[in-house]
Design an enzyme around this catalytic site. Sequence first.
Site, mmCIF file in Angstrom:
data_model
loop_
_atom_site.group_PDB
_atom_site.id
_atom_site.type_symbol
_atom_site.label_atom_id
_atom_site.label_comp_id
_atom_site.label_asym_id
_atom_site.label_seq_id
_atom_site.Cartn_x
_atom_site.Cartn_y
_atom_site.Cartn_z
ATOM 1 N N TYR A 148 47.351 43.138 40.260
ATOM 2 C CA TYR A 148 46.512 41.974 39.955
ATOM 3 C C TYR A 148 47.348 40.717 39.737
ATOM 4 C CZ TYR A 148 41.937 44.229 39.229
ATOM 5 O OH TYR A 148 40.739 44.860 39.388
ATOM 6 N N LYS A 198 50.391 57.222 41.273
ATOM 7 C CA LYS A 198 50.514 57.654 42.669
ATOM 8 C C LYS A 198 52.012 57.812 42.941
ATOM 9 C CE LYS A 198 48.736 58.600 46.733
ATOM 10 N NZ LYS A 198 47.911 59.809 46.987
ATOM 11 N N ASP A 230 44.190 59.861 43.312
ATOM 12 C CA ASP A 230 43.147 60.401 44.190
ATOM 13 C C ASP A 230 42.536 61.667 43.583
ATOM 14 O OD1 ASP A 230 45.633 61.595 44.594
ATOM 15 O OD2 ASP A 230 45.430 61.799 46.764
ATOM 16 N N ASP A 254 40.678 49.920 37.026
ATOM 17 C CA ASP A 254 39.496 49.184 37.493
ATOM 18 C C ASP A 254 38.588 50.135 38.267
ATOM 19 O OD1 ASP A 254 37.854 46.903 38.130
ATOM 20 O OD2 ASP A 254 38.698 47.011 40.153
ATOM 21 N N ASP A 258 34.877 52.260 36.735
ATOM 22 C CA ASP A 258 33.537 52.161 37.336
ATOM 23 C C ASP A 258 33.012 53.558 37.660
ATOM 24 O OD1 ASP A 258 33.526 49.364 37.315
ATOM 25 O OD2 ASP A 258 32.685 49.227 39.340
HETATM 26 C C1 IPM Z 1 36.492 44.533 35.588
HETATM 27 C C2 IPM Z 1 36.106 43.629 36.734
HETATM 28 C C3 IPM Z 1 37.188 42.579 36.909
HETATM 29 C C4 IPM Z 1 38.482 43.297 37.258
HETATM 30 C C5 IPM Z 1 36.875 41.474 37.925
HETATM 31 C C6 IPM Z 1 35.546 40.796 37.646
HETATM 32 C C7 IPM Z 1 37.984 40.466 38.009
HETATM 33 O O1 IPM Z 1 35.889 44.377 37.880
HETATM 34 O O2 IPM Z 1 36.664 44.030 34.469
HETATM 35 O O3 IPM Z 1 36.619 45.740 35.795
HETATM 36 O O4 IPM Z 1 38.717 43.602 38.437
HETATM 37 O O5 IPM Z 1 39.264 43.563 36.350
HETATM 38 MG MG MG Z 2 35.962 46.477 37.571
#
Ligand code: IPM
Ligand code: MG
Length: 365
Positions: A148, A198, A230, A254, A258
Amino acid sequence: MTSSYRSSSYRITLLPGDGIGPEITAVARQLLDAVSRRHGFELVYDEQPMGGAAIDATGEPLPASTLEACRGADAVLLAAIGSPQYDSLPREQRPETGLLALRAGLGLFANLRPVKIIPALIDASSLKRQVIEGVDLLVVRELTGGVYFGTPKGRVEANGRVRGFNTMAYFDDEIDRIAKVGFELALQRGGRLCSVDKANVLDVSQLWRDRVTAMGADYPGVELSHMYVDNAAMQLVRNPRQFDVLLTSNLFGDILSDEAAMLSGSIGMLPSASLGESGPGLFEPIHGSAPDIAGQDKANPMAMVLSAAMMLRIGLQREAAAADLEAAVDQVLAAGYRTGDLMAEGCTPLGCRAMGDQLLAALEG
Ligand code: IPM
Ligand code: MG
């Protein structure tokens, strides 16, 4: 008996942001007001523009005045940022860039994303009940380094071809400080830490694994394991109960957070905390700004309310008030109230505001 002194007034910088952000912020604020009154302390809010809202007002996603206000606060509560209308702006003007600048500007290198199954929602998950029952894990994601932020990055044109590139890089000390957070939290929880990398392909991951392994010697009470990213992605949906604390780099966390969020049924339920060595923490739901339902009173405010609870507990050391907010969420769900994202047969559908009212009633009941 005298009670030990602690602050009775806190400065909260509120960042409602974009999309559903303002709606869920209004609900969180209503609940924070009620719970602080009940526990005898005061929250003083300072609302600041951030993300698309700030781009509209000032041309920048994170105005210097917003960052300054955050630095001076006891805690920062952010709702959500981003909207498709800003996706064609140059990268430095996008809402997401503002969020990264806020994380970096406050030194928030540790992102904690807890995933716990709420019994009333077990059937809202796309996974089978027997897979997710009892899941209680924490993703500890590194937040101010890795791909990032790595340089060089950009886009170059040469010999008729265009090349886009980023750099995934970590310094040893950046790995050590996030690994320490992971080990310490594992000690406070189930005693197990799984570090994700990884290392079979990436040099940066081999350094990650070497540093985490070395630190493991200082934590004999923590059972340390390593997993390729993975495989971790697969294990999260195959047998998520095996995990207690997952330690990840910025990008891997990240993605995996999710995925882990879906174990709980809806990404609309999950809060997060971002912390640095010192200074205010940033508390925000994991979900985004959901522009498709913005302004329609359809949003689920519960991740925002649970983020406010994390703020009370971790940011302000107000455990009892935090527990009250969490209990209100549990109670409302157990009573069968649902926003659209969680709706199931036999439940009562509610909009964002009405859900806020039910939460308030549960809190004050
Ligand atoms: C998160 C989001 C952010 C990230 C974005 C909105 C920049 O996806 O907080 O997980 O990638 O960190
Ligand atoms: Mg995210």
